[in-house]
Design a protein around this motif. Structure first.
Motif, PDB file in Angstrom:
ATOM      1  N   VAL A 154      -0.517   4.863  -1.114  1.00 52.44           N
ATOM      2  CA  VAL A 154       0.647   4.552  -1.943  1.00 52.44           C
ATOM      3  C   VAL A 154       1.608   3.694  -1.130  1.00 52.44           C
ATOM      4  O   VAL A 154       1.898   4.002   0.030  1.00 52.44           O
ATOM      5  CB  VAL A 154       1.353   5.830  -2.425  1.00 52.44           C
ATOM      6  CG1 VAL A 154       2.625   5.485  -3.192  1.00 52.44           C
ATOM      7  CG2 VAL A 154       0.424   6.651  -3.312  1.00 52.44           C
ATOM      8  N   ALA A 155       2.094   2.619  -1.723  1.00 50.55           N
ATOM      9  CA  ALA A 155       3.081   1.754  -1.084  1.00 50.55           C
ATOM     10  C   ALA A 155       4.460   2.036  -1.663  1.00 50.55           C
ATOM     11  O   ALA A 155       4.629   2.061  -2.885  1.00 50.55           O
ATOM     12  CB  ALA A 155       2.717   0.287  -1.277  1.00 50.55           C
ATOM     13  N   LEU A 156       5.427   2.266  -0.801  1.00 49.87           N
ATOM     14  CA  LEU A 156       6.811   2.470  -1.206  1.00 49.87           C
ATOM     15  C   LEU A 156       7.584   1.172  -0.963  1.00 49.87           C
ATOM     16  O   LEU A 156       7.484   0.582   0.121  1.00 49.87           O
ATOM     17  CB  LEU A 156       7.460   3.596  -0.400  1.00 49.87           C
ATOM     18  CG  LEU A 156       6.656   4.888  -0.227  1.00 49.87           C
ATOM     19  CD1 LEU A 156       7.455   5.890   0.607  1.00 49.87           C
ATOM     20  CD2 LEU A 156       6.279   5.483  -1.580  1.00 49.87           C
ATOM     21  N   VAL A 157       8.324   0.730  -1.959  1.00 53.29           N
ATOM     22  CA  VAL A 157       9.092  -0.513  -1.840  1.00 53.29           C
ATOM     23  C   VAL A 157      10.565  -0.212  -2.112  1.00 53.29           C
ATOM     24  O   VAL A 157      10.967  -0.068  -3.275  1.00 53.29           O
ATOM     25  CB  VAL A 157       8.579  -1.586  -2.812  1.00 53.29           C
ATOM     26  CG1 VAL A 157       9.391  -2.875  -2.649  1.00 53.29           C
ATOM     27  CG2 VAL A 157       7.098  -1.857  -2.593  1.00 53.29           C
ATOM     28  N   PRO A 158      11.385  -0.051  -1.061  1.00 45.40           N
ATOM     29  CA  PRO A 158      12.818   0.126  -1.275  1.00 45.40           C
ATOM     30  C   PRO A 158      13.433  -1.190  -1.730  1.00 45.40           C
ATOM     31  O   PRO A 158      13.465  -2.162  -0.969  1.00 45.40           O
ATOM     32  CB  PRO A 158      13.338   0.563   0.094  1.00 45.40           C
ATOM     33  CG  PRO A 158      12.341   0.010   1.077  1.00 45.40           C
ATOM     34  CD  PRO A 158      11.019  -0.025   0.367  1.00 45.40           C
ATOM     35  N   SER A 200      16.635   5.401  -0.281  1.00 47.76           N
ATOM     36  CA  SER A 200      15.678   4.847  -1.242  1.00 47.76           C
ATOM     37  C   SER A 200      14.242   5.170  -0.842  1.00 47.76           C
ATOM     38  O   SER A 200      13.417   5.528  -1.693  1.00 47.76           O
ATOM     39  CB  SER A 200      15.868   3.330  -1.354  1.00 47.76           C
ATOM     40  OG  SER A 200      17.090   3.030  -1.989  1.00 47.76           O
ATOM     41  N   VAL A 201      13.932   5.058   0.446  1.00 51.71           N
ATOM     42  CA  VAL A 201      12.586   5.409   0.896  1.00 51.71           C
ATOM     43  C   VAL A 201      12.329   6.892   0.665  1.00 51.71           C
ATOM     44  O   VAL A 201      11.245   7.293   0.214  1.00 51.71           O
ATOM     45  CB  VAL A 201      12.378   5.054   2.382  1.00 51.71           C
ATOM     46  CG1 VAL A 201      11.027   5.576   2.877  1.00 51.71           C
ATOM     47  CG2 VAL A 201      12.443   3.543   2.590  1.00 51.71           C
ATOM     48  N   VAL A 210      -2.200   8.161   2.725  1.00 52.22           N
ATOM     49  CA  VAL A 210      -1.638   7.059   3.511  1.00 52.22           C
ATOM     50  C   VAL A 210      -0.455   6.477   2.762  1.00 52.22           C
ATOM     51  O   VAL A 210      -0.540   6.202   1.561  1.00 52.22           O
ATOM     52  CB  VAL A 210      -2.684   5.948   3.765  1.00 52.22           C
ATOM     53  CG1 VAL A 210      -2.055   4.770   4.517  1.00 52.22           C
ATOM     54  CG2 VAL A 210      -3.874   6.497   4.538  1.00 52.22           C
ATOM     55  N   VAL A 211       0.658   6.300   3.473  1.00 48.38           N
ATOM     56  CA  VAL A 211       1.857   5.721   2.878  1.00 48.38           C
ATOM     57  C   VAL A 211       2.186   4.418   3.599  1.00 48.38           C
ATOM     58  O   VAL A 211       2.229   4.369   4.828  1.00 48.38           O
ATOM     59  CB  VAL A 211       3.061   6.682   2.986  1.00 48.38           C
ATOM     60  CG1 VAL A 211       4.335   5.992   2.485  1.00 48.38           C
ATOM     61  CG2 VAL A 211       2.818   7.950   2.191  1.00 48.38           C
ATOM     62  N   LEU A 212       2.411   3.372   2.809  1.00 51.84           N
ATOM     63  CA  LEU A 212       2.950   2.125   3.334  1.00 51.84           C
ATOM     64  C   LEU A 212       4.408   2.019   2.907  1.00 51.84           C
ATOM     65  O   LEU A 212       4.756   2.398   1.792  1.00 51.84           O
ATOM     66  CB  LEU A 212       2.189   0.914   2.776  1.00 51.84           C
ATOM     67  CG  LEU A 212       0.675   0.859   2.969  1.00 51.84           C
ATOM     68  CD1 LEU A 212       0.121  -0.428   2.371  1.00 51.84           C
ATOM     69  CD2 LEU A 212       0.303   0.968   4.437  1.00 51.84           C
ATOM     70  N   VAL A 213       5.247   1.516   3.795  1.00 51.84           N
ATOM     71  CA  VAL A 213       6.627   1.198   3.429  1.00 51.84           C
ATOM     72  C   VAL A 213       6.785  -0.311   3.607  1.00 51.84           C
ATOM     73  O   VAL A 213       6.559  -0.842   4.698  1.00 51.84           O
ATOM     74  CB  VAL A 213       7.646   1.952   4.294  1.00 51.84           C
ATOM     75  CG1 VAL A 213       9.062   1.634   3.810  1.00 51.84           C
ATOM     76  CG2 VAL A 213       7.401   3.455   4.240  1.00 51.84           C
ATOM     77  N   HIS A 214       7.141  -0.979   2.520  1.00 53.86           N
ATOM     78  CA  HIS A 214       7.120  -2.442   2.523  1.00 53.86           C
ATOM     79  C   HIS A 214       8.410  -2.998   1.938  1.00 53.86           C
ATOM     80  O   HIS A 214       8.884  -2.531   0.893  1.00 53.86           O
ATOM     81  CB  HIS A 214       5.929  -2.935   1.694  1.00 53.86           C
ATOM     82  CG  HIS A 214       5.694  -4.405   1.758  1.00 53.86           C
ATOM     83  ND1 HIS A 214       5.664  -5.111   2.934  1.00 53.86           N
ATOM     84  CD2 HIS A 214       5.482  -5.318   0.765  1.00 53.86           C
ATOM     85  CE1 HIS A 214       5.420  -6.390   2.684  1.00 53.86           C
ATOM     86  NE2 HIS A 214       5.321  -6.548   1.375  1.00 53.86           N
ATOM     87  N   ASP A 215       8.984  -3.996   2.596  1.00 53.60           N
ATOM     88  CA  ASP A 215      10.198  -4.633   2.116  1.00 53.60           C
ATOM     89  C   ASP A 215       9.881  -5.614   0.992  1.00 53.60           C
ATOM     90  O   ASP A 215       9.026  -6.495   1.161  1.00 53.60           O
ATOM     91  CB  ASP A 215      10.884  -5.399   3.252  1.00 53.60           C
ATOM     92  CG  ASP A 215      11.353  -4.491   4.372  1.00 53.60           C
ATOM     93  OD1 ASP A 215      11.689  -3.327   4.086  1.00 53.60           O
ATOM     94  OD2 ASP A 215      11.389  -4.948   5.535  1.00 53.60           O
ATOM     95  N   ALA A 216      10.598  -5.506  -0.107  1.00 53.43           N
ATOM     96  CA  ALA A 216      10.426  -6.489  -1.178  1.00 53.43           C
ATOM     97  C   ALA A 216      10.767  -7.886  -0.692  1.00 53.43           C
ATOM     98  O   ALA A 216      10.229  -8.882  -1.185  1.00 53.43           O
ATOM     99  CB  ALA A 216      11.302  -6.112  -2.374  1.00 53.43           C
TER     100      ALA A 216
END
Length: 221
Positions: free
Chosen positions: A4-8, A84-85, A98-104
């Motif tokens: 899963v990708a999280l996009v703040p 937000s994250v 697995v978690v991705l944290v990605h900047d918009a």
């Protein structure tokens, strides 16, 4: 493996001066958020994306991400990136591994870089960040603006996203450290968990200023 990708994406983007949240600033006719989410899903290893939006723009961001169908979900974000994250992480499915944290704002990150981060975590790393060498000399200055030290740039790296984590590790870091941060890997470091690095990519640049926006337009051309 469930990725899963999280996009703040709740930032206002004042330095861009566009009058809308940074994630909704258009490049070549489409918002940065659309480019970013499309790139994540194009990697083929990201199963879903959770976007944390400004409360006032949840409906708008849901609408612009309609192309992603059930693979993208928009939730209300917080007043800081950390909040937000945290909210997006709470909305991730419980079976996420697995978690991705990605900047918009890093909307043009190549799919190959996304795949490389996921592959390293899947291969056993607890945390992985893409990095680039520092090209400029760096100075540390004191409160008066005088140079205090010149770090050796050979040991310095510029950090990009997506940052990848075993889901359990990132959840533990956010539970342990409620204070604000601009770097999720930094929270994991505070747990004493090793953070691996992989080579980043110039196209994963962060769009912060009008100049950056012009560069992005040129790249897409």
């Amino acid at each position: 493996m469930s990725v899963v990708a999280l996009v703040p994406a709740a930032g206002r983007g004042e330095r861009l001066g566009a009058g809308v949240p940074k994630a909704l600033v258009s490049v070549r006719g489409e918002p940065l958020l659309v480019h970013a989410v499309r790139g994540l899903l194009a990697a083929g290893c990201v199963h879903s994306v959770v976007v944390a939006a400004p409360v006032s723009d949840v409906d708008t961001m849901t609408r612009v991400l309609a192309f992603a169908g059930s693979h993208a979900r928009v939730v209300p974000g917080g007043s800081s990136r950390t909040q937000s994250v945290r909210l997006a992480l709470g909305a991730a499915p419980p079976d996420t591994t697995v978690v991705l944290v990605h900047d918009a704002a890093r909307a043009f990150t190549p799919a190959e870089l996304v795949k490389a981060v996921v592959a390293r975590v899947d291969g056993g790393a607890d945390a992985v960040i893409p990095v680039l060498p520092v090209a400029d000399t760096i100075k540390r200055v004191d409160a008066a603006g005088r140079v205090a030290a010149t770090p050796d740039r050979a040991d310095l790296r510029v950090v990009q996203t997506p940052q990848g984590f075993r889901a359990e590790v990132l959840r533990r870091a956010y539970d342990a450290y409620p204070d604000a941060t601009t770097d999720d890997a930094g929270l994991v470091e505070r747990l004493g968990v090793p953070v691996d690095t992989i080579p980043g990519h110039p196209y994963a640049m962060k769009i912060t200023t009008p100049f950056d926006l012009a560069v992005a337009e040129a790249i897409l051309r």
